[in-house]
Motif scaffolding. Structure first.
Motif, short mmCIF file in Angstrom:
data_model
loop_
_atom_site.label_atom_id
_atom_site.label_comp_id
_atom_site.label_asym_id
_atom_site.label_seq_id
_atom_site.Cartn_x
_atom_site.Cartn_y
_atom_site.Cartn_z
N ALA A 1 52.01 43.68 11.32
CA ALA A 1 50.71 43.55 11.96
C ALA A 1 50.54 44.50 13.13
N ASN A 2 49.34 45.04 13.24
CA ASN A 2 48.87 45.73 14.43
C ASN A 2 47.78 44.81 14.98
N GLU A 3 48.15 44.01 15.96
CA GLU A 3 47.22 42.99 16.49
C GLU A 3 45.97 43.62 17.09
N ALA A 4 46.12 44.73 17.79
CA ALA A 4 44.98 45.37 18.45
C ALA A 4 43.92 45.79 17.43
N GLU A 5 44.38 46.31 16.29
CA GLU A 5 43.45 46.77 15.25
C GLU A 5 43.14 45.69 14.22
N ARG A 6 43.90 44.57 14.28
CA ARG A 6 43.78 43.48 13.30
C ARG A 6 43.96 44.02 11.87
N THR A 7 45.06 44.78 11.72
CA THR A 7 45.40 45.35 10.42
C THR A 7 46.88 45.16 10.15
N LEU A 8 47.22 45.21 8.87
CA LEU A 8 48.60 45.20 8.41
C LEU A 8 48.95 46.59 7.93
N HIS A 9 50.19 47.02 8.22
CA HIS A 9 50.63 48.36 7.83
C HIS A 9 51.90 48.26 7.01
N LEU A 10 51.89 48.90 5.84
CA LEU A 10 53.05 48.92 4.96
C LEU A 10 54.15 49.74 5.61
N LYS A 11 55.33 49.12 5.76
CA LYS A 11 56.44 49.81 6.42
C LYS A 11 57.54 50.19 5.43
N ALA A 12 57.77 49.35 4.43
CA ALA A 12 58.82 49.62 3.44
C ALA A 12 58.44 48.93 2.14
N PHE A 13 58.84 49.54 1.01
CA PHE A 13 58.55 48.92 -0.28
C PHE A 13 59.47 49.46 -1.35
N ALA A 14 59.50 48.75 -2.47
CA ALA A 14 60.18 49.19 -3.69
C ALA A 14 59.25 48.90 -4.84
N GLY A 15 59.08 49.87 -5.71
CA GLY A 15 58.16 49.74 -6.84
C GLY A 15 57.21 50.92 -6.83
N GLU A 16 56.15 50.81 -7.61
CA GLU A 16 55.17 51.89 -7.70
C GLU A 16 54.48 52.09 -6.35
N PRO A 17 54.20 53.33 -5.98
CA PRO A 17 53.45 53.58 -4.74
C PRO A 17 52.09 52.89 -4.79
N THR A 18 51.58 52.51 -3.61
CA THR A 18 50.30 51.83 -3.53
C THR A 18 49.38 52.57 -2.56
N ASP A 19 48.09 52.49 -2.84
CA ASP A 19 47.09 53.04 -1.92
C ASP A 19 46.84 52.08 -0.76
N HIS A 20 47.30 50.84 -0.91
CA HIS A 20 47.03 49.81 0.09
C HIS A 20 48.11 49.79 1.16
N THR A 21 48.09 50.83 2.00
CA THR A 21 49.08 50.93 3.07
C THR A 21 48.57 50.32 4.37
N VAL A 22 47.26 50.13 4.48
CA VAL A 22 46.65 49.45 5.62
C VAL A 22 45.68 48.41 5.07
N ILE A 23 45.86 47.16 5.51
CA ILE A 23 45.03 46.06 5.02
C ILE A 23 44.44 45.32 6.22
N PRO A 24 43.12 45.17 6.29
CA PRO A 24 42.51 44.42 7.39
C PRO A 24 42.86 42.93 7.31
N PHE A 25 43.05 42.31 8.47
CA PHE A 25 43.24 40.86 8.50
C PHE A 25 42.08 40.21 7.74
N GLY A 26 42.39 39.20 6.95
CA GLY A 26 41.38 38.46 6.21
C GLY A 26 41.09 39.01 4.83
N LYS A 27 41.47 40.26 4.56
CA LYS A 27 41.16 40.88 3.27
C LYS A 27 42.36 40.76 2.33
N GLY A 28 42.10 40.32 1.12
CA GLY A 28 43.17 40.17 0.14
C GLY A 28 44.12 39.05 0.51
N ILE A 29 45.15 38.89 -0.29
CA ILE A 29 46.13 37.83 -0.07
C ILE A 29 46.90 38.09 1.22
#
Length: 151
Positions: A47-75
């Motif tokens: 979480a970036n509380e100031a921006e109210r967003t989530l930021h992808l930091k690490a993953f395994a699997g297919e690359p995703t376009d969803h590297t920044v997700i606003p709070f409240g959007k999606g699961i």
């Protein structure tokens, strides 16, 4: 494979002294994705509380376009606000779902707490409908507790 059998491997990764936090997070994602057949994509968002967003930091699997997700959007965004586990047996049944891939059938998101504050989450997509159990929830809570120790 039993989820319990992965705990020593996760513990070893977390305890490694010569590995950066980002590398440890990626290694945890890779262990989960490689050893649990219905964990097709595994990622850590923070979480970036100031921006109210989530930021992808690490993953395994297919690359995703969803590297920044606003709070409240999606699961993931809903978990950022609810502070509660969210298991989605069938993503087609969710109105507020962000489609990452047509192959994703279900998702589980577990919040990651540090000093009682929700600072991020582990997000897992599966190509199988309804594969996640209470055992997955407890195991992923344990993983997040261990991860919080290195943050």
């Amino acid at each position: 494979m039993s989820l319990e059998t992965l705990k020593p491997q996760i513990t070893t990764i977390i305890s490694s002294e010569n590995t950066s936090v980002n590398e440890k997070l990626t290694q945890v994602c890779e262990v989960l994705q490689n050893h649990i057949d219905y964990y097709n994509w595994v990622g850590f968002y923070f979480a970036n509380e100031a921006e109210r967003t989530l930021h992808l930091k690490a993953f395994a699997g297919e690359p995703t376009d969803h590297t920044v997700i606003p709070f409240g959007k999606g699961i993931c965004g809903q978990v950022a606000e609810s502070n509660a586990n969210f298991v989605v047996p069938d993503v087609k049944a969710q109105d507020n779902y962000i489609a990452c891939s047509i192959t994703v059938k279900s998702e589980i998101v577990i919040p990651l707490f540090k000093n009682g504050k929700n600072i991020g989450q582990i997000d897992i997509d599966s190509h199988t409908i309804d594969p996640f159990s209470e055992e997955d929830e407890r195991f992923l809570e344990w993983v997040n507790k261990r991860v919080s120790e290195i943050l």
